[in-house]
Design a protein around this motif. Structure first.
Motif, short mmCIF file in Angstrom:
data_model
loop_
_atom_site.label_atom_id
_atom_site.label_comp_id
_atom_site.label_asym_id
_atom_site.label_seq_id
_atom_site.Cartn_x
_atom_site.Cartn_y
_atom_site.Cartn_z
N HIS A 26 8.77 34.02 26.21
CA HIS A 26 9.71 35.03 26.68
C HIS A 26 10.20 34.74 28.10
O HIS A 26 11.40 34.76 28.38
CB HIS A 26 9.07 36.42 26.61
CG HIS A 26 9.97 37.52 27.08
ND1 HIS A 26 11.25 37.70 26.58
CD2 HIS A 26 9.78 38.51 28.00
CE1 HIS A 26 11.80 38.75 27.18
NE2 HIS A 26 10.94 39.24 28.04
N VAL A 27 9.28 34.48 29.00
CA VAL A 27 9.62 34.14 30.38
C VAL A 27 8.98 32.80 30.68
O VAL A 27 7.76 32.67 30.70
CB VAL A 27 9.10 35.20 31.38
CG1 VAL A 27 9.54 34.83 32.81
CG2 VAL A 27 9.60 36.60 31.01
N LEU A 28 9.83 31.78 30.89
CA LEU A 28 9.38 30.43 31.17
C LEU A 28 9.83 30.04 32.58
O LEU A 28 10.91 30.44 33.02
CB LEU A 28 9.94 29.45 30.15
CG LEU A 28 9.51 29.69 28.69
CD1 LEU A 28 10.24 28.76 27.74
CD2 LEU A 28 8.00 29.54 28.53
N PRO A 29 9.03 29.24 33.29
CA PRO A 29 9.31 29.02 34.71
C PRO A 29 10.46 28.08 35.02
O PRO A 29 11.10 28.21 36.07
CB PRO A 29 7.99 28.45 35.25
CG PRO A 29 7.34 27.82 34.06
CD PRO A 29 7.72 28.68 32.89
N HIS A 30 10.77 27.13 34.13
CA HIS A 30 11.76 26.11 34.46
C HIS A 30 12.90 26.00 33.45
O HIS A 30 13.89 25.31 33.72
CB HIS A 30 11.09 24.74 34.59
CG HIS A 30 10.14 24.66 35.74
ND1 HIS A 30 9.01 23.88 35.71
CD2 HIS A 30 10.12 25.29 36.94
CE1 HIS A 30 8.34 24.02 36.85
NE2 HIS A 30 9.00 24.86 37.60
N ILE A 31 12.76 26.61 32.30
CA ILE A 31 13.79 26.53 31.27
C ILE A 31 14.06 27.92 30.72
O ILE A 31 13.26 28.85 30.94
CB ILE A 31 13.41 25.58 30.12
CG1 ILE A 31 12.11 26.05 29.44
CG2 ILE A 31 13.27 24.15 30.64
CD1 ILE A 31 11.74 25.22 28.22
N THR A 32 15.17 28.06 30.02
CA THR A 32 15.47 29.30 29.33
C THR A 32 15.14 29.11 27.85
O THR A 32 15.52 28.09 27.26
CB THR A 32 16.95 29.69 29.48
OG1 THR A 32 17.76 28.63 28.97
CG2 THR A 32 17.29 29.94 30.93
N PRO A 33 14.42 30.02 27.23
CA PRO A 33 14.05 29.84 25.83
C PRO A 33 15.26 29.92 24.91
O PRO A 33 16.25 30.59 25.21
CB PRO A 33 13.08 30.99 25.57
CG PRO A 33 13.46 32.03 26.56
CD PRO A 33 13.90 31.28 27.79
N SER A 34 15.17 29.22 23.78
CA SER A 34 16.20 29.38 22.76
C SER A 34 16.16 30.81 22.25
O SER A 34 15.12 31.47 22.26
CB SER A 34 15.97 28.39 21.61
OG SER A 34 14.70 28.61 21.02
N LEU B 230 30.88 23.07 27.43
CA LEU B 230 29.93 23.56 28.42
C LEU B 230 28.95 22.46 28.81
O LEU B 230 28.71 21.52 28.05
CB LEU B 230 29.14 24.75 27.85
CG LEU B 230 29.91 26.05 27.64
CD1 LEU B 230 29.10 27.01 26.77
CD2 LEU B 230 30.22 26.70 28.98
N GLY B 231 28.38 22.56 30.02
CA GLY B 231 27.31 21.67 30.43
C GLY B 231 25.97 22.25 30.02
O GLY B 231 25.81 23.47 29.91
N TRP B 232 24.97 21.38 29.82
CA TRP B 232 23.68 21.81 29.30
C TRP B 232 22.54 21.33 30.18
O TRP B 232 22.59 20.25 30.73
CB TRP B 232 23.51 21.32 27.86
CG TRP B 232 24.55 21.98 26.99
CD1 TRP B 232 25.77 21.49 26.62
CD2 TRP B 232 24.50 23.32 26.50
NE1 TRP B 232 26.47 22.42 25.90
CE2 TRP B 232 25.71 23.56 25.81
CE3 TRP B 232 23.55 24.34 26.55
CZ2 TRP B 232 26.00 24.77 25.19
CZ3 TRP B 232 23.83 25.53 25.92
CH2 TRP B 232 25.03 25.75 25.24
N THR B 233 21.53 22.16 30.29
CA THR B 233 20.38 22.02 31.19
C THR B 233 20.85 22.15 32.63
O THR B 233 22.04 22.26 32.92
CB THR B 233 19.61 20.69 31.00
OG1 THR B 233 20.32 19.61 31.62
CG2 THR B 233 19.39 20.38 29.52
#
Length: 351
Positions: free
Chosen positions: A205-213, A291-294
């Protein structure tokens, strides 16, 4: 005091103590860009509690055995496995541990339909995500993903849990954990809050460096996955702040701080998505390609097929939220959703 680990170290094996009696154990995810999944070992007088179980593969079980041995424990002491959601890197080894040891497995009740679909369809292919791809106009990509080897289907690791969880409190010998439903990443995702110690076991749900799918589900379903996810993020801000113990990545200082970043990210992404639409009518696949990704703004064409699927699914989720907020309109022709910006709408995207 929380022990912190940098981005390069978090996926290395072995147990790392984050609080007395609380240990983070990264388990391997071979050939997966996430590298590892964190399970958390909670030492109790009557046994060990795991938060998440890992992926049911030999490498993962061996890493867990070795980490527990380093703490002076063994697998047989695991009495409960509290799973955050149904994805294979969190759930399947929990079921294997129950078969081997008799451990009790817990899972959010919102995942019930997902398990039923696994039994009905006899596949763990991302069926719902493939449908989203086709609705997004990405038929060739959907066909390519469908033809890939997804590792085979083993029904034995997709059994029902011992207990379905609602919003409730779980009481153990020396610890109370609050179960907080957080739909979005999956319908039945839950997090576990140790209020007494100020710890949040956040799963994906809450990740420090990425956004979850978002909405990475086996089957189809009603609702607005990104809308649910944003509401679940805002719910975190109504709870006391806590140390972030995520499923992927290092321990974080503040749940509230990271939630603020994630909410801002999605507001920005909604703006970017709307800007790509401009005065055109486009499907989600076409928008995703622009769009750009990451964090590095990688071009869509430079992503591998699986990550292209996630990108298109995420773009569709953002477009649907724009429709829900009155910023865009959606039409359907030939089985494909197409989106048009509503120029007369002026409400802020962060509403």
């Amino acid at each position: 005091m929380t022990t912190r680990f940098d981005r390069g170290q978090w996926a290395q094996g072995g147990a790392q103590t984050v609080r007395p009696g609380v240990h983070r154990v990264p388990l391997p995810l071979p050939e997966d860009g996430l590298r590892a999944v964190n399970v958390y070992v909670l030492e109790e007088d009557d046994g060990l509690i795991l938060i998440d179980g890992g992926w049911s593969i030999p490498e993962s079980r061996k890493a867990l055995e070795d980490a527990l041995a380093g703490l002076g424990h063994d697998l047989a002491e695991i009495s409960h496995v509290l799973v955050t959601h149904i994805h294979r890197d969190h759930y399947t080894q929990a079921v294997e541990l129950r078969r081997l040891l008799g451990s009790r497995v817990y899972l959010g009740s919102g995942e019930r339909r997902g398990l039923e679909l696994l039994d009905e369809l006899r596949t763990d292919q991302p069926v719902g995500s493939l449908r989203t791809l086709r609705l997004a106009g990405a038929h060739e990509l959907a066909d390519r993903i469908e033809a890939m080897d997804h590792g085979g289907f083993d029904p034995s690791v997709w059994e029902a849990p011992d207990r379905w969880l609602e919003a409730e409190e779980l009481r153990f010998a020396g610890r109370t954990l609050r179960v907080v439903p957080t739909p979005g990443h999956t319908r039945g995702h839950v997090v576990y809050l140790d209020q007494a110690r100020g710890l949040l076991f956040s799963g994906d749900h809450v990740l420090p460096h990425i956004t979850p799918s978002i909405g990475f589900e086996l089957g189809d379903g009603p609702g607005l996955p990104l809308g649910d996810y944003l509401a679940s993020l805002r719910l975190m801000t109504t709870l006391a702040d806590a140390t972030l113990l995520p499923a992927h990545g290092p321990v974080g200082d503040s749940v509230h701080g990271r939630v603020a970043e994630l909410l801002a990210h999605h507001d920005d992404r909604l703006d970017e998505t709307l800007a790509v639409l401009g005065a055109r009518t486009l499907d989600a696949h076409a928008v995703a390609r622009e769009l750009g990704w990451t964090r590095r703004k990688v071009a869509f064409e430079d992503l591998n097929p699986f990550n292209r699927m996630l990108a298109v699914n995420e773009t569709a989720a953002h477009l649907d939220v724009l429709v829900d907020r009155g910023r865009a309109e959606r039409s359907t022709a030939d089985g494909v959703h197409r989106y048009t910006r509503r120029t007369e709408a002026h409400e802020p995207l962060s509403a």
